[in-house]
Structure formats: C-alpha cells, structure tokens
Design a protein around this motif. Structure first.
Motif, PDB file in Angstrom:
ATOM      1  N   VAL A  45       0.913  -1.339  -0.006  1.00 41.30           N
ATOM      2  CA  VAL A  45      -0.038   0.022   0.023  1.00 41.30           C
ATOM      3  C   VAL A  45       0.870   1.319   0.018  1.00 41.30           C
ATOM      4  O   VAL A  45       0.599   2.162  -0.797  1.00 41.30           O
ATOM      5  CB  VAL A  45      -1.135  -0.018   1.308  1.00 41.30           C
ATOM      6  CG1 VAL A  45      -1.834   1.155   1.171  1.00 41.30           C
ATOM      7  CG2 VAL A  45      -1.702  -1.301   1.298  1.00 41.30           C
ATOM      8  N   VAL A  46       1.932   1.286   0.682  1.00 41.85           N
ATOM      9  CA  VAL A  46       2.820   2.396   0.888  1.00 41.85           C
ATOM     10  C   VAL A  46       3.291   2.562  -0.806  1.00 41.85           C
ATOM     11  O   VAL A  46       3.626   3.880  -1.106  1.00 41.85           O
ATOM     12  CB  VAL A  46       4.151   2.304   1.910  1.00 41.85           C
ATOM     13  CG1 VAL A  46       4.943   3.096   1.723  1.00 41.85           C
ATOM     14  CG2 VAL A  46       3.457   2.085   3.256  1.00 41.85           C
ATOM     15  N   THR A  47       3.921   1.535  -1.097  1.00 45.68           N
ATOM     16  CA  THR A  47       4.206   1.727  -2.706  1.00 45.68           C
ATOM     17  C   THR A  47       3.359   2.307  -3.539  1.00 45.68           C
ATOM     18  O   THR A  47       3.737   3.109  -4.291  1.00 45.68           O
ATOM     19  CB  THR A  47       4.779   0.370  -3.170  1.00 45.68           C
ATOM     20  OG1 THR A  47       5.852  -0.105  -2.408  1.00 45.68           O
ATOM     21  CG2 THR A  47       5.322   0.424  -4.489  1.00 45.68           C
ATOM     22  N   ALA A  48       2.014   2.127  -3.354  1.00 40.71           N
ATOM     23  CA  ALA A  48       1.296   2.466  -4.329  1.00 40.71           C
ATOM     24  C   ALA A  48       1.003   4.089  -4.174  1.00 40.71           C
ATOM     25  O   ALA A  48       0.470   4.801  -5.082  1.00 40.71           O
ATOM     26  CB  ALA A  48      -0.369   1.823  -3.991  1.00 40.71           C
ATOM     27  N   THR A 106      -2.347  -0.334  -6.859  1.00 33.69           N
ATOM     28  CA  THR A 106      -0.969   0.055  -7.566  1.00 33.69           C
ATOM     29  C   THR A 106      -1.000   1.533  -7.471  1.00 33.69           C
ATOM     30  O   THR A 106      -2.296   2.287  -7.065  1.00 33.69           O
ATOM     31  CB  THR A 106      -0.614  -0.623  -8.724  1.00 33.69           C
ATOM     32  OG1 THR A 106      -1.905  -0.137  -9.556  1.00 33.69           O
ATOM     33  CG2 THR A 106      -0.690  -2.039  -8.506  1.00 33.69           C
ATOM     34  N   ALA A 107       0.089   2.029  -7.779  1.00 37.16           N
ATOM     35  CA  ALA A 107       0.066   3.513  -8.226  1.00 37.16           C
ATOM     36  C   ALA A 107      -1.053   3.953  -9.171  1.00 37.16           C
ATOM     37  O   ALA A 107      -1.702   5.131  -9.026  1.00 37.16           O
ATOM     38  CB  ALA A 107       1.557   4.025  -8.477  1.00 37.16           C
ATOM     39  N   PRO A 108      -1.000   3.405 -10.611  1.00 39.28           N
ATOM     40  CA  PRO A 108      -2.139   3.711 -11.491  1.00 39.28           C
ATOM     41  C   PRO A 108      -3.472   3.765 -10.582  1.00 39.28           C
ATOM     42  O   PRO A 108      -4.379   4.549 -11.211  1.00 39.28           O
ATOM     43  CB  PRO A 108      -1.951   2.785 -12.425  1.00 39.28           C
ATOM     44  CG  PRO A 108      -0.470   2.166 -12.462  1.00 39.28           C
ATOM     45  CD  PRO A 108      -0.273   2.463 -10.946  1.00 39.28           C
ATOM     46  N   HIS A 109      -3.924   2.948  -9.903  1.00 38.46           N
ATOM     47  CA  HIS A 109      -5.090   2.901  -9.239  1.00 38.46           C
ATOM     48  C   HIS A 109      -5.513   4.238  -8.443  1.00 38.46           C
ATOM     49  O   HIS A 109      -6.621   4.650  -8.459  1.00 38.46           O
ATOM     50  CB  HIS A 109      -5.401   1.521  -8.309  1.00 38.46           C
ATOM     51  CG  HIS A 109      -5.354   0.363  -9.079  1.00 38.46           C
ATOM     52  ND1 HIS A 109      -4.649  -0.686  -8.598  1.00 38.46           N
ATOM     53  CD2 HIS A 109      -6.054  -0.002 -10.046  1.00 38.46           C
ATOM     54  CE1 HIS A 109      -5.117  -1.944  -9.386  1.00 38.46           C
ATOM     55  NE2 HIS A 109      -5.682  -1.266 -10.216  1.00 38.46           N
ATOM     56  N   VAL A 110      -4.267   4.600  -7.675  1.00 44.02           N
ATOM     57  CA  VAL A 110      -4.390   5.627  -7.005  1.00 44.02           C
ATOM     58  C   VAL A 110      -4.490   6.852  -7.923  1.00 44.02           C
ATOM     59  O   VAL A 110      -5.321   8.014  -7.633  1.00 44.02           O
ATOM     60  CB  VAL A 110      -2.902   5.815  -6.013  1.00 44.02           C
ATOM     61  CG1 VAL A 110      -3.313   7.472  -5.252  1.00 44.02           C
ATOM     62  CG2 VAL A 110      -3.109   4.733  -5.061  1.00 44.02           C
ATOM     63  N   ALA A 161     -20.963   9.093 -15.091  1.00 45.71           N
ATOM     64  CA  ALA A 161     -20.651  10.174 -15.535  1.00 45.71           C
ATOM     65  C   ALA A 161     -19.722   9.955 -16.569  1.00 45.71           C
ATOM     66  O   ALA A 161     -19.039  10.948 -17.263  1.00 45.71           O
ATOM     67  CB  ALA A 161     -19.946  10.553 -14.378  1.00 45.71           C
ATOM     68  N   GLY A 162     -19.458   8.768 -17.104  1.00 51.17           N
ATOM     69  CA  GLY A 162     -18.501   8.405 -18.331  1.00 51.17           C
ATOM     70  C   GLY A 162     -17.159   7.740 -17.947  1.00 51.17           C
ATOM     71  O   GLY A 162     -16.697   7.891 -16.786  1.00 51.17           O
ATOM     72  N   PRO A 163     -16.790   6.613 -18.792  1.00 51.31           N
ATOM     73  CA  PRO A 163     -15.835   6.139 -18.406  1.00 51.31           C
ATOM     74  C   PRO A 163     -14.429   6.909 -18.789  1.00 51.31           C
ATOM     75  O   PRO A 163     -14.434   7.724 -19.655  1.00 51.31           O
ATOM     76  CB  PRO A 163     -15.823   4.898 -19.546  1.00 51.31           C
ATOM     77  CG  PRO A 163     -16.529   5.192 -20.764  1.00 51.31           C
ATOM     78  CD  PRO A 163     -17.565   6.485 -20.111  1.00 51.31           C
ATOM     79  N   THR A 164     -13.416   6.686 -17.834  1.00 54.29           N
ATOM     80  CA  THR A 164     -12.065   7.331 -18.191  1.00 54.29           C
ATOM     81  C   THR A 164     -10.924   6.201 -18.196  1.00 54.29           C
ATOM     82  O   THR A 164     -10.780   5.715 -17.052  1.00 54.29           O
ATOM     83  CB  THR A 164     -11.779   8.400 -16.850  1.00 54.29           C
ATOM     84  OG1 THR A 164     -12.983   9.345 -16.991  1.00 54.29           O
ATOM     85  CG2 THR A 164     -10.350   8.948 -17.228  1.00 54.29           C
ATOM     86  N   SER A 165     -10.374   6.181 -19.366  1.00 52.11           N
ATOM     87  CA  SER A 165      -8.964   5.277 -19.330  1.00 52.11           C
ATOM     88  C   SER A 165      -9.446   3.653 -18.918  1.00 52.11           C
ATOM     89  O   SER A 165      -8.929   2.986 -18.115  1.00 52.11           O
ATOM     90  CB  SER A 165      -8.101   5.726 -18.519  1.00 52.11           C
ATOM     91  OG  SER A 165      -7.541   6.821 -19.075  1.00 52.11           O
ATOM     92  N   ALA A 230     -15.437   2.084 -10.211  1.00 53.48           N
ATOM     93  CA  ALA A 230     -14.881   0.787 -10.435  1.00 53.48           C
ATOM     94  C   ALA A 230     -13.759   0.676 -11.365  1.00 53.48           C
ATOM     95  O   ALA A 230     -13.569   1.420 -12.453  1.00 53.48           O
ATOM     96  CB  ALA A 230     -15.884   0.086 -11.012  1.00 53.48           C
ATOM     97  N   LEU A 231     -12.645   0.113 -10.835  1.00 48.52           N
ATOM     98  CA  LEU A 231     -11.358   0.175 -11.557  1.00 48.52           C
ATOM     99  C   LEU A 231     -10.913  -1.537 -11.992  1.00 48.52           C
ATOM    100  O   LEU A 231     -11.496  -2.330 -11.275  1.00 48.52           O
ATOM    101  CB  LEU A 231     -10.200   0.662 -10.548  1.00 48.52           C
ATOM    102  CG  LEU A 231     -10.079   1.988 -10.110  1.00 48.52           C
ATOM    103  CD1 LEU A 231      -9.352   2.543  -9.112  1.00 48.52           C
ATOM    104  CD2 LEU A 231     -10.119   3.021 -11.533  1.00 48.52           C
ATOM    105  N   PRO A 232     -10.271  -1.414 -13.112  1.00 47.99           N
ATOM    106  CA  PRO A 232      -9.620  -2.907 -13.494  1.00 47.99           C
ATOM    107  C   PRO A 232      -8.935  -3.522 -12.517  1.00 47.99           C
ATOM    108  O   PRO A 232      -8.178  -2.853 -11.596  1.00 47.99           O
ATOM    109  CB  PRO A 232      -9.138  -2.733 -14.702  1.00 47.99           C
ATOM    110  CG  PRO A 232      -8.604  -0.986 -14.771  1.00 47.99           C
ATOM    111  CD  PRO A 232      -9.654  -0.370 -13.914  1.00 47.99           C
ATOM    112  N   GLY A 233      -8.852  -4.951 -12.532  1.00 47.93           N
ATOM    113  CA  GLY A 233      -8.132  -5.650 -11.421  1.00 47.93           C
ATOM    114  C   GLY A 233      -8.890  -5.656 -10.465  1.00 47.93           C
ATOM    115  O   GLY A 233     -10.241  -5.457 -10.307  1.00 47.93           O
TER     116      GLY A 233
END
Length: 334
Positions: A45-48, A106-110, A161-165, A230-233
């Motif tokens: 979590v710290v790495t993220a 992960t960092a991309p999730h954050v 509201a619309g999907p983003t990436s 909602a995020l992938p993974g």
C-alpha cells in the motif's frame, strides 16, 4: 522527511493508511505485516502512494523508510479515531485513504482515484447516458494475475458520468448538484463501496470529522462522496482471512509463473504448476528444505535433456515420501 515528488498534472495529496486493526478473523495476527510476493501488505500500500507529499500510517511502527507512523488513542479503537489521528498530519488539499491490507493496489489505481476527483465532477451528470459497450467488463481469465483485469470495471447503480481510461465513473444518486470538491470511493466487483479505498478533499473531511459523533466510517464519508469508481483488476481486495491471504499469494504465483515462462521461452500452458508445487512441498518436508529447489532444477535439466520419463515428477514425489526408508536401506548396504 522530504516530501515525495508530485507527478505532472496530478493533484497534491497526502496518504493515510489504516494499519492497526485487531484482525480477529486472522486470529489476532499482525495482518499488515503478513507478506505477499515478498513484501508485507502495508508495504504494498505504501508503494502505491509513492507520489504522496506525506504518507502517514496509523498503526505500529515498522522499518519502512519515508513514512510517518502515528497511533489512534486508544490503539485499536476503530477506523474513525484512526482516521482522526492520521488527518492531524495531513496538509495537502487531497487525502488518499487506504486500508493497510490491499495487496493488489497500485500507483495507477491511486492516480485513477485522484483523476476522478478532479476531472469527473458530479455536476457533469445532468444528462446521463447509459453505459456503452466499451464500458462492459470483458470475460475474466481462469487464473487472474496482478497484471490482468481479473475482475474488470463494471457499471454500478447510479448516473454514469462516463468512463475514463477503461474505468467506470458513477455519480452517487442524489449528489449531482453538489460542489465539485467531493470525494471518490472505490467500489468492488459487486458495486459495494470500499470506504478504506478512496480520495477526499482534506478541508471538508476535517470539518466533517470534527462534527461527527459516531463510529461508522460510512456515516462519515458517505455524505462527502460524489463519485463511485470501479477500476480494473482487484485493487479493493483485502486480506481479512487466511483464505484471502492464500488467494493473494496464489495471484502473485500466477503472475510470476507467466513472467518466468516468458523469460525462458516456455509456453505457460505446458507447465503443470500444481504438480511442481506438490513435488517441492514433499521434498521440503520429507528430505530437506534446500532440496526442494534443487530437485525442481534437476527435473528441469532432465526434461531439457530429454532423459526424464513422463512420470518423473510423480516418481520423485514417491521417493521423497519414502525418503526415510530409502536412506535406511542405503546406509545398511554392505
């Protein structure tokens, strides 16, 4: 402690990680200190949140560099007092709040949470559109890995509201007229809010907490939340039980197997991973722990040379199970 470098275009944020619970379903074990993939859960979590100005972990102090450790008073008094203790050290305009047992975050999730907070204001949903086919989840693979979208983003009840990436952003019903400075909470694959995985505006959260008399994290954060994301993974996956921990470790093993096969030019489909794991387990228990990787290596050499029989692994397993008898016979040979 020197603040972390901020990514261009990313809002300034601090991180508060709650890592001091009782872990009753783990028999009182030190849950954040349990390891997955060679690192403790809290280290994942710290790495993220490496991009945070300040990372504050509410829980027992650990040898993790660049982290501020604090404790709620009294210790283990619940998530709301723990959040209050962590917020005392937050100075950035946004705060990322996470549990300390999220092995897949992960960092991309954050970054996705932060982007949703600043680019998906709820007042853009006055004329919502239904989800397009692009927002529908792809089929999950049979063996999801950390690098795959095992449980992909899926729409949940509310105004889209619309999907983003590849993410699905959903405004909380009834919040469309709110100011844009609102929170974002992650939802799991069933659309359930994960209150220990989100982003909130620091000033509003501090004011709400000062006036909040209860102990429910949902009761505190719910009125401040405008977007459910909602995020992938499976970034929301937490390790509450030993089964959860084993599942997390198996996901790491799946990913490592695929990556190792790619490096070695091996088709992962040809690897009977479970058989190899059985072999190394029996050798480690029946012979000696260092003999397990050595045996797997010798089997690989024999298979590469074409000298290993089809049932080589099974024969080695039988040999390991009967090791005591085999060594006794060897020692008594004249």
């Amino acid at each position: 402690m020197a603040p972390s470098a901020e990514s261009p275009g990313q809002p300034a944020f601090d991180a508060v990680i709650l890592a001091g619970g009782e872990a009753r379903r783990l028999g009182g074990a030190d849950k954040p200190g349990l390891t997955v993939g060679g690192r403790s859960l809290v280290e994942h979590v710290v790495t993220a949140v490496a991009g945070a100005r300040t990372t504050i972990v509410v829980g027992p102090e650990r040898p993790i560099p660049g982290v501020v450790f604090v404790r709620e008073d009294p210790p283990r008094s619940g998530p709301v007092p723990a959040l209050a203790a962590g917020l005392n050290g937050v100075t950035a305009p946004w705060v990322v709040l996470l549990a300390g047992d999220l092995p897949f975050i992960t960092a991309p999730h954050v970054t996705a949470l932060l982007n949703a907070a600043i680019t998906q204001p709820p007042n853009t949903t006055a004329d919502p559109a239904p989800p397009t086919p692009a927002t529908q989840p792809p089929a999950a693979p049979a063996h999801p890995t950390l690098g795959e979208t095992a449980r992909s983003a899926r729409s949940v009840p509310g105004d889209v509201a619309g999907p983003t990436s590849g993410n699905v952003v959903v405004a909380v019903p009834g919040n469309a007229a709110r100011a844009t400075s609102e929170g974002v909470v992650m939802v799991d694959d069933g659309g359930r809010e994960q209150w220990l995985a989100g982003v909130w505006p620091t000033a509003r959260l501090k004011r709400a907490l000062a006036a909040y008399p209860c102990r429910s994290l949902k009761g505190l954060l719910g009125p401040l939340t405008a977007v459910r994301l909602a995020l992938p993974g499976r970034p929301w996956f937490d390790c509450d039980t030993m089964d959860d921990l084993e599942e997390a470790r198996m996901n790491v093993l799946n990913e490592w197997t695929v990556l190792a096969c790619e490096e070695l030019g091996i088709d992962p489909a040809t690897v009977d991973r479970d058989l190899i794991l059985d072999l190394t387990k029996e050798v480690a228990h029946g012979v000696a722990r260092p003999a397990a990787p050595l045996t797997a290596y010798l089997l690989g050499l024999a298979q590469g040379a074409g000298t290993a029989p089809d049932d080589a692994a099974a024969k080695l397993i039988t040999l390991a199970k009967n090791w005591g008898q085999a060594t006794a016979e060897t020692l008594t040979d004249s």
